[in-house]
Write an enzyme that holds these catalytic residues in place. Structure first.
Site, mmCIF file in Angstrom:
data_model
loop_
_atom_site.group_PDB
_atom_site.id
_atom_site.type_symbol
_atom_site.label_atom_id
_atom_site.label_comp_id
_atom_site.label_asym_id
_atom_site.label_seq_id
_atom_site.Cartn_x
_atom_site.Cartn_y
_atom_site.Cartn_z
ATOM 1 N N LYS A 69 -8.484 2.838 -6.156
ATOM 2 C CA LYS A 69 -8.755 1.456 -6.556
ATOM 3 C C LYS A 69 -10.231 1.061 -6.478
ATOM 4 O O LYS A 69 -10.671 0.172 -7.193
ATOM 5 C CB LYS A 69 -7.924 0.487 -5.711
ATOM 6 C CG LYS A 69 -6.448 0.495 -6.078
ATOM 7 C CD LYS A 69 -5.674 -0.543 -5.287
ATOM 8 C CE LYS A 69 -4.224 -0.564 -5.707
ATOM 9 N NZ LYS A 69 -3.465 -1.637 -5.059
ATOM 10 N N ASP A 105 -3.135 -7.616 -8.186
ATOM 11 C CA ASP A 105 -2.308 -7.656 -6.968
ATOM 12 C C ASP A 105 -2.205 -9.069 -6.381
ATOM 13 O O ASP A 105 -1.112 -9.528 -6.032
ATOM 14 C CB ASP A 105 -2.884 -6.713 -5.896
ATOM 15 C CG ASP A 105 -2.534 -5.255 -6.150
ATOM 16 O OD1 ASP A 105 -1.542 -4.991 -6.853
ATOM 17 O OD2 ASP A 105 -3.254 -4.376 -5.641
ATOM 18 N N ALA A 133 -4.510 -4.408 0.103
ATOM 19 C CA ALA A 133 -3.572 -5.429 -0.379
ATOM 20 C C ALA A 133 -3.874 -6.782 0.258
ATOM 21 O O ALA A 133 -3.847 -7.823 -0.414
ATOM 22 C CB ALA A 133 -2.142 -4.999 -0.067
ATOM 23 N N GLY A 256 8.698 -7.886 -1.049
ATOM 24 C CA GLY A 256 7.596 -7.373 -1.860
ATOM 25 C C GLY A 256 7.958 -6.980 -3.288
ATOM 26 O O GLY A 256 7.072 -6.598 -4.059
HETATM 27 P P1 NAP Z 1 -4.247 -0.062 3.509
HETATM 28 O O1 NAP Z 1 -5.465 -0.468 2.780
HETATM 29 O O2 NAP Z 1 -4.127 1.329 4.023
HETATM 30 O O3 NAP Z 1 -4.088 -1.079 4.774
HETATM 31 C C1 NAP Z 1 -3.076 -0.881 5.741
HETATM 32 C C2 NAP Z 1 -3.006 -2.093 6.657
HETATM 33 O O4 NAP Z 1 -1.877 -1.928 7.540
HETATM 34 C C3 NAP Z 1 -4.239 -2.251 7.554
HETATM 35 O O5 NAP Z 1 -4.456 -3.619 7.789
HETATM 36 C C4 NAP Z 1 -3.784 -1.523 8.835
HETATM 37 O O6 NAP Z 1 -4.452 -1.958 9.980
HETATM 38 C C5 NAP Z 1 -2.343 -1.991 8.897
HETATM 39 N N1 NAP Z 1 -1.508 -1.114 9.719
HETATM 40 C C6 NAP Z 1 -1.103 0.145 9.422
HETATM 41 N N2 NAP Z 1 -0.313 0.616 10.414
HETATM 42 C C7 NAP Z 1 -0.234 -0.363 11.363
HETATM 43 C C8 NAP Z 1 0.439 -0.476 12.611
HETATM 44 N N3 NAP Z 1 1.184 0.517 13.096
HETATM 45 N N4 NAP Z 1 0.334 -1.632 13.290
HETATM 46 C C9 NAP Z 1 -0.416 -2.664 12.806
HETATM 47 N N5 NAP Z 1 -1.069 -2.618 11.622
HETATM 48 C C10 NAP Z 1 -0.990 -1.481 10.911
HETATM 49 O O7 NAP Z 1 -2.938 -0.307 2.646
HETATM 50 P P2 NAP Z 1 -2.719 -1.413 1.515
HETATM 51 O O8 NAP Z 1 -3.035 -0.854 0.201
HETATM 52 O O9 NAP Z 1 -3.381 -2.677 1.952
HETATM 53 O O10 NAP Z 1 -1.114 -1.583 1.552
HETATM 54 C C11 NAP Z 1 -0.479 -2.182 2.656
HETATM 55 C C12 NAP Z 1 1.028 -2.194 2.400
HETATM 56 O O11 NAP Z 1 1.324 -3.058 1.321
HETATM 57 C C13 NAP Z 1 1.598 -0.827 2.017
HETATM 58 O O12 NAP Z 1 2.812 -0.654 2.705
HETATM 59 C C14 NAP Z 1 1.842 -0.929 0.531
HETATM 60 O O13 NAP Z 1 2.934 -0.148 0.112
HETATM 61 C C15 NAP Z 1 2.161 -2.411 0.378
HETATM 62 N N6 NAP Z 1 1.827 -2.961 -0.954
HETATM 63 C C16 NAP Z 1 2.813 -3.567 -1.646
HETATM 64 C C17 NAP Z 1 2.528 -4.113 -2.883
HETATM 65 C C18 NAP Z 1 3.610 -4.763 -3.701
HETATM 66 O O14 NAP Z 1 3.428 -4.906 -4.905
HETATM 67 N N7 NAP Z 1 4.683 -5.210 -3.111
HETATM 68 C C19 NAP Z 1 1.219 -4.056 -3.398
HETATM 69 C C20 NAP Z 1 0.224 -3.424 -2.644
HETATM 70 C C21 NAP Z 1 0.550 -2.871 -1.406
HETATM 71 P P3 NAP Z 1 -5.805 -1.173 10.480
HETATM 72 O O15 NAP Z 1 -6.922 -1.776 9.687
HETATM 73 O O16 NAP Z 1 -5.862 -1.479 11.926
HETATM 74 O O17 NAP Z 1 -5.599 0.280 10.178
#
Ligand code: NAP
Length: 302
Positions: A69, A105, A133, A256
């Site tokens: 991205k 998004d 996200a 979601g």
């Molecule tokens: P990302 O950039 O990797 O960010 C992950 C986030 O989750 C960070 O804030 C991370 O915190 C936190 N995290 C991960 N494991 C954790 C834990 N055990 N305890 C507390 N916080 C934790 O991922 P992303 O792209 O933002 O996506 C996040 C989620 O949204 C994914 O599951 C993805 O599938 C979903 N999503 C859904 C849609 C939809 O259309 N519904 C769209 C986009 C994303 P740290 O900074 O501390 O690592």
């Protein structure tokens, strides 16, 4: 194949479980458009070549997902304002020979709430997460005029960085960092309207990971109130732990799936100028998810 359909697709790595081909090909067929949407597993080493090939191959548009991205951005001719603010692109459109990057998004998230009759303007929101996200959602919440935005993240420095960049882009917005601690949530939640989980916690609610199996992995369940709207951008057929906890507390919930559909709808509209057949797409997605042999979460947006 005797004719040459217009080509679209998605760049990601890996790309195996993407639901976007199903959504977009359903929408093309619904409108009778001679177009084909394909998944492309693009290794990070090849992302520059892949983006440049869009023009060479006249591929009209692609979605972009993890891990590309941000890395696609240098190879685009133009960025839409929200993509610039978010600092990431999830949709590319080849228009008159120019590659334009968008990010659907955040607007997809807000439209999914609107579909449920919920508005974000004037609301006081707690956003959990500071990843890609969360950033897209935070920017859109600011663009949509939230009254107050708290950002909490496991790694506090990332929440601070996100809040700082939002304050630079939206100097009049009311943005604060909150500690990801039970005490802070309990004190603050009675004054808030909405909680949004934009972390990846909740993707495997029945897995053995200690943090993921807690009923409400990020928030003490009892701090959720019937007046709250609780959103989890992670989708799981059995609802994520956070949504189940919210439902037990009598709160309204939004999962979601709507965000997934609406980010795709925005991309489709950018490419074709046509509207997404929302209920048809939702039905197709639910059917496909029900058929998966091992039920699980939707791993990523597209
Ligand atoms: P990302 O950039 O990797 O960010 C992950 C986030 O989750 C960070 O804030 C991370 O915190 C936190 N995290 C991960 N494991 C954790 C834990 N055990 N305890 C507390 N916080 C934790 O991922 P992303 O792209 O933002 O996506 C996040 C989620 O949204 C994914 O599951 C993805 O599938 C979903 N999503 C859904 C849609 C939809 O259309 N519904 C769209 C986009 C994303 P740290 O900074 O501390 O690592």
């Amino acid at each position: 194949m005797t004719r040459s359909p217009e080509l679209y697709g998605i760049f990601g790595y890996p790309i195996g479980h993407s639901l976007s081909p199903l959504m977009q090909n359903t929408a093309f067929a619904h409108h009778g458009l001679d177009a084909l949407y394909l998944p492309f597993a693009v290794h990070p080493e090849h992302i520059e070549t892949a983006v440049k090939a869009l023009r060479a191959l006249a591929i009209r548009g692609v979605n972009v997902t993890i891990p590309h991205k941000q890395t696609v951005m240098p190879w685009l001719d133009e960025l839409a304002p929200e993509a610039r603010l978010i600092g990431a692109v999830n949709t590319i459109h080849l228009q008159d020979g120019h590659l334009i990057g968008y990010n659907t998004d955040g607007i997809g998230f807000v439209r999914s709430l609107a579909e449920e009759g919920a508005q974000v303007t004037g609301q006081r929101v707690l956003l959990l997460g500071a990843g890609g996200a969360a950033r897209a959602i935070a920017v859109q919440l600011c663009l949509s005029g939230v009254q107050q935005l708290y950002v909490a993240n496991r790694t506090r420095a990332r929440a601070e960085e996100l809040a700082m960049s939002l304050m630079q882009s939206f100097p009049h917005a009311n943005i604060r960092v909150m500690a990801m601690e039970e005490q802070a949530f309990t004190a603050c939640l009675p004054d808030l309207d909405m909680v949004v989980n934009a972390t990846s916690v909740g993707m495997q609610p029945h897995a053995g990971d200690g943090e993921a199996v807690r009923a409400s992995p990020l928030l003490p369940s009892t701090s959720l109130l019937p007046r709250h709207l609780v959103c989890d951008i992670v989708y799981h057929p059995q609802a994520t732990p956070l949504l189940r906890a919210a439902q037990r507390q009598g709160a309204r919930t939004v999962d979601g799936l709507g965000m997934l559909i609406h980010q795709g709808a925005e991309a489709f509209e950018i490419w074709t100028g046509r509207s997404f057949p929302l209920s048809l797409i939702r039905a197709k997605l639910l059917e496909a998810l029900a058929k998966r042999t091992t039920p699980g979460s939707v791993p990523e947006q597209a």
